[in-house]
Design an enzyme around this catalytic site. Structure first.
Site, mmCIF file in Angstrom:
data_model
loop_
_atom_site.group_PDB
_atom_site.id
_atom_site.type_symbol
_atom_site.label_atom_id
_atom_site.label_comp_id
_atom_site.label_asym_id
_atom_site.label_seq_id
_atom_site.Cartn_x
_atom_site.Cartn_y
_atom_site.Cartn_z
ATOM 1 N NE ARG A 21 -4.267 -1.912 0.176
ATOM 2 C CZ ARG A 21 -4.051 -2.834 -0.611
ATOM 3 N NH1 ARG A 21 -3.333 -2.685 -1.688
ATOM 4 N NH2 ARG A 21 -5.441 -3.353 -0.461
ATOM 5 C CD GLU A 62 -3.250 2.964 -6.972
ATOM 6 O OE1 GLU A 62 -4.313 2.310 -7.270
ATOM 7 O OE2 GLU A 62 -2.363 2.416 -6.393
ATOM 8 C CG HIS A 93 -2.858 -1.096 -7.520
ATOM 9 N ND1 HIS A 93 -3.502 -0.317 -6.406
ATOM 10 C CD2 HIS A 93 -2.801 -2.297 -6.637
ATOM 11 C CE1 HIS A 93 -3.695 -0.990 -5.259
ATOM 12 N NE2 HIS A 93 -3.512 -1.918 -5.421
#
Length: 338
Positions: free
Chosen positions: A249, A277, A296
Site C-alpha cells: 500500500r 491512482e 497496481h
C-alpha cells in the site's frame, strides 16, 4: 424462498473471476441478479448499486462499486452478506453495514502467491538493474554508456532482504526469496519466534532491518501504526544503492520523502501502488531512470482471479449453509484498516 445473490461485477471482471460463467459458479447458490451491461459503467453510483442490491440476501462486489453504506443498505433490507472479490474491503463497506448485522468476506488470500511472485520479479529486476538498462536504451543512451552508468548489480543468493510485514503476501514472498538464496529478516511485532523459525527468517526491529537490507520489500497492512511508517528518517537508514519494493500500500510510505530519495539517485525502487491512482501522466516518478513502475496489478494474474472467484462462491455456500466463514472481515478489523 430461494436466496437472491446480486452480482455487482462488470462483465470483463466476471470473465476473469468466473471463466465458466457466473451461472455455473454461483447459480446453484440462489436466484442471480447480475448487473446489466448498461448499468455496469455506473456501479460507482450508490443509486445504481442500490437498485441492483434491493432484493438481495447476498451481494458480490468488485472494485468499481460504490460503498455499501447508507442509501444502499436502506434499499436492501434483506442483505446479510457482502462477498468482495478483491482484498481490501475498506472502500466498499461502511461500518453501518455491520451495525445492521451484515457480514463481510473477501478474496485476498488467493492473491498472495501472485503478489509474492511479482514482488520477486521486481526484486530481481532491481538487483540486475533491468529497469535502468531499459530506460537508457529507450531514451537513446549509447550501448557502452548504458552499461557504464549502471550501479553495481547483485544476485539474490546471499543478498540481505528485509521484509516489513509477515502478511500472506509477505510469507509468499519470503518463500520465493529464500528458495533463491536470499537471506531474509522480517520486521513484524506480531511474528513469533516459532513462526519465524518455521519461515526460516530472522526477526528484528524496523530500524535494524532498514540498516541491513540490500532489498527492502513492504508487505504490511495499512493500520494506524503503519501509516507513513517509512518516512525521511527511515529512508535515510537504508544503505546507499538499496532497493525498495512496494506491492502493498502506498500509505505505508511518505510519498514526498520517497520522491526526494529517488530524485537524489541514492536508492532504486519498484512501485505498484500510489497515493493517486491512476498515476498522473506528468508525475515525476514516470521519468526517473531508477524507478520501475507497474499499475497496481501485482495480484492480477489469471490464476489468482480464478482462485478468487472460487473462494467467493465457497464463502457464499458456507454462509447459506450456516457454516463458519473462512475469510470474514469483522467490524473491529475494518475500523483498524487505514
Amino acid at each position: 424462498m430461494s436466496p437472491v445473490v446480486a452480482v455487482a461485477v462488470p462483465e470483463d471482471l466476471r470473465a476473469l473471476f468466473f471463466p465458466d460463467g457466473v451461472d455455473v459458479a454461483l447459480g446453484g447458490l440462489g436466484e442471480l441478479r447480475v448487473v446489466s451491461s448498461a448499468d455496469e459503467v455506473a456501479l460507482g453510483s450508490a443509486e445504481v448499486l442500490a437498485a441492483l442490491a434491493g432484493p438481495a440476501d447476498v451481494l458480490v462486489t468488485s472494485w468499481p462499486c460504490a460503498s455499501v453504506t447508507g442509501p444502499v443498505l436502506d434499499a436492501a433490507p434483506r442483505l446479510r452478506l457482502i462477498a468482495h472479490t478483491g482484498a481490501s474491503v475498506k472502500p466498499y463497506v461502511g461500518l453501518d453495514a455491520f451495525a445492521r448485522g451484515v457480514r463481510v468476506t473477501q478474496a485476498g488470500a488467493p492473491m498472495a502467491r501472485a503478489v509474492g511472485e511479482q514482488a520477486l520479479a521486481l526484486t530481481l529486476a532491481l538487483l540486475h538493474r533491468v529497469h535502468r538498462f531499459d530506460h537508457a536504451l529507450r531514451t537513446g543512451v549509447s550501448w557502452a554508456d548504458a552499461k557504464a552508468a549502471a550501479p553495481p548489480r547483485h544476485e539474490l543468493a546471499g543478498s540481505p532482504v528485509g521484509v516489513v510485514g509477515a502478511s500472506r503476501t509477505g510469507r509468499a514472498y519470503v518463500e520465493l526469496v529464500r528458495a533463491l538464496g536470499g537471506v531474509v529478516t522480517v520486521a513484524d511485532p506480531y511474528l513469533s519466534d516459532a513462526e519465524a523459525a518455521a519461515l526460516g527468517v530472522g526477526v528484528a526491529d524496523l530500524d535494524t532491518v532498514l540498516r541491513g537490507s540490500r532489498v527492502l520489500a513492504l508487505h504490511a497492512p495499512v493500520l494506524p501504526e503503519t501509516r507513513r511508517m517509512i518516512g525521511a528518517r527511515e529512508l535515510a537508514l537504508l544503505p546507499d544503492d538499496a532497493l525498495l519494493v512496494n506491492t502493498a500500500r502506498s500509505a505505508l510510505i511518505d510519498g514526498d520523502a520517497l520522491l526526494a530519495e529517488l530524485r537524489a539517485g541514492r536508492i532504486d525502487a519498484a512501485i505498484d501502488v500510489y497515493d493517486e491512482e491512476p498515476l498522473p501522466v506528468d508525475h515525476p516518478l514516470r521519468s526517473l531512470p531508477n524507478v520501475l513502475l507497474t499499475p497496481h496489478e501485482a495480484g492480477g494474474t489469471v490464476e489468482a482471479r480464478v482462485r478468487g472467484g472460487r473462494l467467493v462462491a465457497a464463502e457464499i455456500g458456507r454462509f447459506l449453509a450456516g457454516a463458519p466463514l473462512q475469510h470474514e472481515v469483522t467490524d473491529d478489523q475494518l475500523a483498524r484498516l487505514g
